[in-house]
Design an enzyme around this catalytic site. Sequence first.
Site, PDB file in Angstrom:
ATOM      1  N   ASP A 234      -3.877 -19.365  -2.170  1.00 19.63           N
ATOM      2  CA  ASP A 234      -4.958 -18.599  -2.808  1.00 19.63           C
ATOM      3  C   ASP A 234      -5.231 -17.383  -1.934  1.00 19.63           C
ATOM      4  OD1 ASP A 234      -7.099 -17.981  -4.633  1.00 19.63           O
ATOM      5  OD2 ASP A 234      -8.511 -18.703  -3.133  1.00 19.63           O
ATOM      6  N   SER A 235      -6.000 -16.452  -2.479  1.00 16.92           N
ATOM      7  CA  SER A 235      -6.378 -15.282  -1.683  1.00 16.92           C
ATOM      8  C   SER A 235      -7.394 -15.671  -0.602  1.00 16.92           C
ATOM      9  CB  SER A 235      -6.996 -14.233  -2.598  1.00 16.92           C
ATOM     10  OG  SER A 235      -8.171 -14.757  -3.174  1.00 16.92           O
TER      11      SER A 235
ATOM     12  N   CYS B 288      -4.681 -19.608  -7.596  1.00 19.18           N
ATOM     13  CA  CYS B 288      -5.387 -18.329  -7.681  1.00 19.18           C
ATOM     14  C   CYS B 288      -5.064 -17.754  -9.055  1.00 19.18           C
ATOM     15  CB  CYS B 288      -4.857 -17.409  -6.578  1.00 19.18           C
ATOM     16  SG  CYS B 288      -5.464 -15.718  -6.684  1.00 19.18           S
TER      17      CYS B 288
ATOM     18  N   GLU C 122     -16.954 -15.927  -0.418  1.00 15.75           N
ATOM     19  CA  GLU C 122     -16.214 -15.841   0.859  1.00 15.75           C
ATOM     20  C   GLU C 122     -17.193 -15.661   2.021  1.00 15.75           C
ATOM     21  OE1 GLU C 122     -12.779 -15.820   1.890  1.00 15.75           O
ATOM     22  OE2 GLU C 122     -12.295 -16.651  -0.072  1.00 15.75           O
TER      23      GLU C 122
ATOM     24  N   CYS D 126     -11.548 -18.184 -12.130  1.00 10.18           N
ATOM     25  CA  CYS D 126     -11.265 -17.806 -10.746  1.00 10.18           C
ATOM     26  C   CYS D 126     -11.522 -19.067  -9.943  1.00 10.18           C
ATOM     27  CB  CYS D 126     -12.202 -16.690 -10.296  1.00 10.18           C
ATOM     28  SG  CYS D 126     -12.136 -16.386  -8.509  1.00 10.18           S
TER      29      CYS D 126
ATOM     30  N   HIS E 268     -12.396 -19.588  -7.066  1.00  7.05           N
ATOM     31  CA  HIS E 268     -13.579 -19.569  -6.192  1.00  7.05           C
ATOM     32  C   HIS E 268     -14.829 -20.099  -6.923  1.00  7.05           C
ATOM     33  CE1 HIS E 268     -11.255 -16.914  -3.557  1.00  7.05           C
ATOM     34  NE2 HIS E 268     -12.238 -16.922  -2.678  1.00  7.05           N
TER      35      HIS E 268
HETATM   36  N1  DGL Z   1      -9.519 -17.257  -6.265  1.00 10.97           N
HETATM   37  C1  DGL Z   1      -8.825 -16.200  -6.857  1.00 10.97           C
HETATM   38  C2  DGL Z   1      -8.662 -16.319  -8.340  1.00 10.97           C
HETATM   39  O1  DGL Z   1      -8.639 -17.415  -8.829  1.00 10.97           O
HETATM   40  C3  DGL Z   1      -8.887 -14.828  -6.334  1.00 10.97           C
HETATM   41  C4  DGL Z   1     -10.153 -14.162  -6.066  1.00 10.97           C
HETATM   42  C5  DGL Z   1      -9.900 -12.813  -5.452  1.00 10.97           C
HETATM   43  O2  DGL Z   1      -9.219 -12.770  -4.427  1.00 10.97           O
HETATM   44  O3  DGL Z   1     -10.345 -11.814  -5.996  1.00 10.97           O
HETATM   45  O4  DGL Z   1      -8.510 -15.337  -9.034  1.00 10.97           O
END
Ligand code: DGL
Length: 273
Positions: free
Chosen positions: A9-10, A72, A151, A184, A186
């Site tokens: 993931d990012s 991600c 984050e 997302c 997150h």
């Molecule tokens: N968690 C990520 C997603 O599902 C990326 C969030 C990001 O880095 O902008 O898109």
Amino acid sequence: MQQPIGVIDSGVGGLTVARELMRQLPKEKYIYLGDTRRCPYGPRPKEEVKRYTWEMVHYLLEKNIKMLIVACNTATAYTLTELQNELDIPVIGVIEPGARAAISSSQRKNIGVIGTEGTIQSKAYSKALKEIDSSILVEGLACPPLVPMIENGILHGEEAKAIVKRTLAPLKGKQGLDTLILGCTHYPIIKDLVQAEMGTHIQVISSGEETAREASLILAYNKSLAKWEESPVHEFYSTGDIEKFRSVADQWLDHPVQLLELVNLHPMPSSVK
Ligand code: DGL
């Protein structure tokens, strides 16, 4: 098969998928890599996200993974097909599982999707949903403030509530909407805040469970499920602030993180994948 499963993931978002994987496939060993230094990916151009994703993938391939989970949405939207075509291990993204879970929950076939700018602009959810049922109505909303908030560890309290309220305002009260996809990885970390803001009549869907189910089916089908006698020690790597990563991981995962290291990813020439 005693090889680990790679999860990328990012940043910390993919931990929401890792948690489901650890619950559904507790005998597997996981190697998680979060590119926290370069997070968010959402506002970055497609080519850049692809390059960063490949850098993460190369790092994990050196660790001899047997399966790759692209936890991600942004990276899934931009690179999943390419990764599936180029790698000789199974590669699973989070968008199709999320779409399937939403379809089974929506009565009115009117589904909202929140995600990064990249994911929403790519229309990847819309395509995945309509491929299953072309009569589905899809409302997408990009939510750029949410990933930096998460984050930075702002997960509860008045500030988090206010950001969620402001960000979701365009979707709140939309006529007919009965399901909202957290597009997302997150966002499940703040699912309670999203649910409270949208109201209990909205089913809030995360893709983690369905992604883990898909991983488990593929491993079983390929006869490559792990057979560790004892619970394996999972490995976590982050390209950025280790302590921030640990604090979210400790709040989110069911088990304490035992091995967490800072890594540098090697930039690759644009001609190399
Ligand atoms: N968690 C990520 C997603 O599902 C990326 C969030 C990001 O880095 O902008 O898109």
